[in-house]
Design an enzyme around this catalytic site. Structure first.
Site, PDB file in Angstrom:
ATOM      1  N   ILE A 243     -54.973  50.465  39.023  1.00 37.34           N
ATOM      2  CA  ILE A 243     -54.440  49.816  37.840  1.00 37.34           C
ATOM      3  C   ILE A 243     -55.176  49.719  36.577  1.00 37.34           C
ATOM      4  CG2 ILE A 243     -53.619  47.635  36.940  1.00 37.34           C
ATOM      5  CD1 ILE A 243     -52.792  46.746  39.715  1.00 37.34           C
TER       6      ILE A 243
ATOM      7  N   ASP B  70     -67.369  50.081  36.097  1.00 38.17           N
ATOM      8  CA  ASP B  70     -66.955  50.376  37.579  1.00 38.17           C
ATOM      9  C   ASP B  70     -67.970  50.730  38.200  1.00 38.17           C
ATOM     10  OD1 ASP B  70     -63.824  50.804  38.534  1.00 38.17           O
ATOM     11  OD2 ASP B  70     -65.370  51.294  39.905  1.00 38.17           O
TER      12      ASP B  70
ATOM     13  N   LEU C 149     -67.545  52.158  41.093  1.00 37.27           N
ATOM     14  CA  LEU C 149     -67.212  53.325  42.063  1.00 37.27           C
ATOM     15  C   LEU C 149     -67.030  53.111  43.539  1.00 37.27           C
ATOM     16  CD1 LEU C 149     -68.244  56.411  39.851  1.00 37.27           C
ATOM     17  CD2 LEU C 149     -66.220  55.116  39.660  1.00 37.27           C
TER      18      LEU C 149
ATOM     19  N   SER D 160     -58.929  43.319  46.882  1.00 37.06           N
ATOM     20  CA  SER D 160     -57.599  42.977  46.784  1.00 37.06           C
ATOM     21  C   SER D 160     -56.825  43.107  48.123  1.00 37.06           C
ATOM     22  CB  SER D 160     -56.830  43.781  45.769  1.00 37.06           C
ATOM     23  OG  SER D 160     -57.035  44.931  45.878  1.00 37.06           O
TER      24      SER D 160
ATOM     25  N   SER E 194     -52.524  37.388  40.605  1.00 43.65           N
ATOM     26  CA  SER E 194     -51.891  37.824  41.533  1.00 43.65           C
ATOM     27  C   SER E 194     -50.776  36.937  41.859  1.00 43.65           C
ATOM     28  CB  SER E 194     -52.647  38.246  43.014  1.00 43.65           C
ATOM     29  OG  SER E 194     -51.740  38.470  44.015  1.00 43.65           O
TER      30      SER E 194
ATOM     31  N   TYR F 139     -57.602  35.914  50.033  1.00 48.47           N
ATOM     32  CA  TYR F 139     -57.736  36.616  48.440  1.00 48.47           C
ATOM     33  C   TYR F 139     -56.770  35.968  47.475  1.00 48.47           C
ATOM     34  CZ  TYR F 139     -55.564  39.910  45.279  1.00 48.47           C
ATOM     35  OH  TYR F 139     -55.076  40.549  44.282  1.00 48.47           O
TER      36      TYR F 139
ATOM     37  N   LYS G   9     -57.982  34.286  43.766  1.00 50.24           N
ATOM     38  CA  LYS G   9     -57.600  34.478  42.236  1.00 50.24           C
ATOM     39  C   LYS G   9     -57.010  33.142  41.570  1.00 50.24           C
ATOM     40  CE  LYS G   9     -57.544  39.032  42.102  1.00 50.24           C
ATOM     41  NZ  LYS G   9     -58.121  39.633  41.118  1.00 50.24           N
TER      42      LYS G   9
ATOM     43  N   ARG H 146     -47.019  41.817  60.053  1.00 47.71           N
ATOM     44  CA  ARG H 146     -48.280  41.824  59.564  1.00 47.71           C
ATOM     45  C   ARG H 146     -48.776  40.278  59.196  1.00 47.71           C
ATOM     46  NH1 ARG H 146     -49.673  45.495  54.282  1.00 47.71           N
ATOM     47  NH2 ARG H 146     -48.680  43.770  53.587  1.00 47.71           N
ATOM     48  N   SER H 147     -49.758  39.750  59.749  1.00 47.56           N
ATOM     49  CA  SER H 147     -50.028  38.488  59.536  1.00 47.56           C
ATOM     50  C   SER H 147     -50.048  38.156  57.976  1.00 47.56           C
ATOM     51  CB  SER H 147     -51.232  37.865  60.280  1.00 47.56           C
ATOM     52  OG  SER H 147     -52.354  38.769  59.786  1.00 47.56           O
TER      53      SER H 147
HETATM   54  N1  UDP Z   1     -45.549  47.425  54.761  1.00 48.67           N
HETATM   55  C1  UDP Z   1     -44.922  47.945  55.950  1.00 48.67           C
HETATM   56  N2  UDP Z   1     -45.516  49.224  56.470  1.00 48.67           N
HETATM   57  C2  UDP Z   1     -46.946  49.675  55.566  1.00 48.67           C
HETATM   58  C3  UDP Z   1     -47.287  48.784  54.519  1.00 48.67           C
HETATM   59  C4  UDP Z   1     -46.676  47.913  54.299  1.00 48.67           C
HETATM   60  O1  UDP Z   1     -43.877  47.432  56.437  1.00 48.67           O
HETATM   61  O2  UDP Z   1     -47.423  50.571  56.260  1.00 48.67           O
HETATM   62  C5  UDP Z   1     -44.816  46.015  54.102  1.00 48.67           C
HETATM   63  C6  UDP Z   1     -45.877  44.988  54.218  1.00 48.67           C
HETATM   64  O3  UDP Z   1     -45.513  43.972  55.434  1.00 48.67           O
HETATM   65  C7  UDP Z   1     -45.065  44.175  52.891  1.00 48.67           C
HETATM   66  C8  UDP Z   1     -44.351  45.296  52.148  1.00 48.67           C
HETATM   67  O4  UDP Z   1     -44.372  46.530  52.595  1.00 48.67           O
HETATM   68  O5  UDP Z   1     -43.908  43.527  53.306  1.00 48.67           O
HETATM   69  C9  UDP Z   1     -45.245  45.647  50.783  1.00 48.67           C
HETATM   70  O6  UDP Z   1     -46.785  45.836  51.179  1.00 48.67           O
HETATM   71  P1  UDP Z   1     -47.914  46.436  50.544  1.00 48.67           P
HETATM   72  O7  UDP Z   1     -48.911  46.332  51.189  1.00 48.67           O
HETATM   73  O8  UDP Z   1     -47.562  47.596  49.803  1.00 48.67           O
HETATM   74  O9  UDP Z   1     -48.018  45.138  49.276  1.00 48.67           O
HETATM   75  P2  UDP Z   1     -48.178  43.612  49.444  1.00 48.67           P
HETATM   76  O10 UDP Z   1     -46.991  42.892  49.457  1.00 48.67           O
HETATM   77  O11 UDP Z   1     -48.974  43.226  50.611  1.00 48.67           O
HETATM   78  O12 UDP Z   1     -49.121  43.324  48.226  1.00 48.67           O
END
Ligand code: UDP
Length: 328
Positions: free
Chosen positions: A13, A32, A34, A78, A118, A142, A146, A281-282
């Site tokens: 970004i 930065d 890096l 992030s 965020s 996270y 923020k 994903r949790s």
């Molecule tokens: N997602 C997914 N498969 C992946 C990566 C992300 O299904 O390999 C889903 C994730 O569960 C979320 C959406 O895509 O619902 C966006 O995820 P990302 O990590 O891009 O951004 P976030 O919303 O977590 O900031």
């Protein structure tokens, strides 16, 4: 206000914001470490200084040696999952290091800052679209860091006369239309770059994290905002700092499911893109969509690249031409 100090300016970004500032004739000083940013992502028109925010002495020296009118503060960790595993790292980098920056700013009489916040500050929203005044209940470290930094900014406004604009990003995506800079995280965790890596043949498939959510097709819905639109909003925010502090959502007000993102990427790339249903994903809220009424009304911000297909097209141009990111 001409001279802008961008922390994290070598990141995804930050590099897009720096380019937009330079195109609009601002002077840009990128700071930065890096660790995740890329030296090659920094525009040749910018001044680059390698350094860490925890290094108060170095930071103070930079502020003394350069004219700085305002700060755009992006340097942070992030990744939600990493923050759950290592909350101390997130507290140190996102809160404590941010405080060091604010102290150095105050000491050097720089009193304007745009902060990259965020949508994670909202946690699992009760209402969609999410408005700025809605409940703030982050569900992971996270998001908590923020929110904490927003509170610190509110205090510093009173104690040190600092004006701040906090921009609560939804899902930044896409790449500069030039195709010269784009997203390059290692490891990559974000949906759109992963999907495009499948299109490029660099991955076999994309996992769909959860297909049993209470949404139209069972997959999570997100508000994807083009990174250039996000950059443009930072310039509008800088210009408004003279009028005082504020907090804005930064999203496109449109929600797309994971399935829709993959389907759109198939159309844009002409590639089949294999997708496999996987476990949730949790810490993933089912739906996040911003209300952007406030920023549109008060800062006259308007997205230029609002369509998902356009977002993916610009990202595809970057990934196709730079299959290994910034590495040769
Ligand atoms: N997602 C997914 N498969 C992946 C990566 C992300 O299904 O390999 C889903 C994730 O569960 C979320 C959406 O895509 O619902 C966006 O995820 P990302 O990590 O891009 O951004 P976030 O919303 O977590 O900031």
């Amino acid at each position: 206000m001409k001279n802008i100090f961008v922390t994290g300016g070598a990141g995804y970004i930050g590099s897009h914001i720096s380019k937009e500032l330079l195109d609009k004739h601002y002077s840009v000083l990128v700071y930065d470490n890096l660790q995740k940013g890329h030296r090659k992502a920094v525009d040749s028109r910018a001044v680059f200084i390698g350094g860490d925010l925890s290094d108060a002495k170095r930071l103070d020296k930079v502020f003394k040696e350069h004219k700085i009118d305002a700060v755009i503060h992006l340097a942070a960790d992030s990744l939600v999952e990493e923050s759950v595993k290592n909350p101390e790292k997130y507290w140190k980098n996102n809160v404590e290091n941010g405080k060091i920056l604010l102290d150095v700013m105050a000491k050097n009489k720089v009193r304007k800052i745009v902060f990259s916040s965020s949508a994670a500050v909202y946690g699992e929203p009760e209402k969609i679209p999410i408005r700025e005044e809605d409940k703030l209940k982050p569900i992971n470290p996270y998001g908590k860091t923020k929110l904490e930094f927003e509170k610190i900014l509110q205090k510093k406004e009173k104690t040190h006369n600092i004006s701040f604009i906090s921009l609560r990003y939804f899902n930044a995506a896409g790449a500069d239309p030039s195709g010269k800079i784009g997203e390059d995280h290692k490891p990559e965790t974000h949906l759109i770059p992963i999907v495009l890596q499948v299109a490029l043949g660099k991955r076999d498939h994309v996992n769909i994290y959860g297909t049993d959510y209470n949404t139209k097709d069972g997959t999570c819905i997100r508000d994807y905002i083009h990174v250039t639109d996000l950059a443009i909003a930072h310039i509008a925010a800088l210009k408004s700092l003279d009028k005082g502090s504020s907090i804005y959502n930064l999203g496109s007000e449109k929600g797309y499911s994971v399935e829709e993102v993959i389907e759109t990427a198939r159309k844009v790339t002409g590639k089949p893109i294999r997708a496999i249903a996987a476990a949730r994903r949790s810490n993933d809220p089912p739906i996040l969509i911003a209300s952007s009424k406030k920023i549109k009304k008060e800062l006259k911000w308007k997205p230029k690249y609002g369509e998902l297909a356009v977002i993916i097209k610009t990202a595809w141009k970057w990934h196709k031409n730079h299959p290994n990111g910034f590495e040769e």
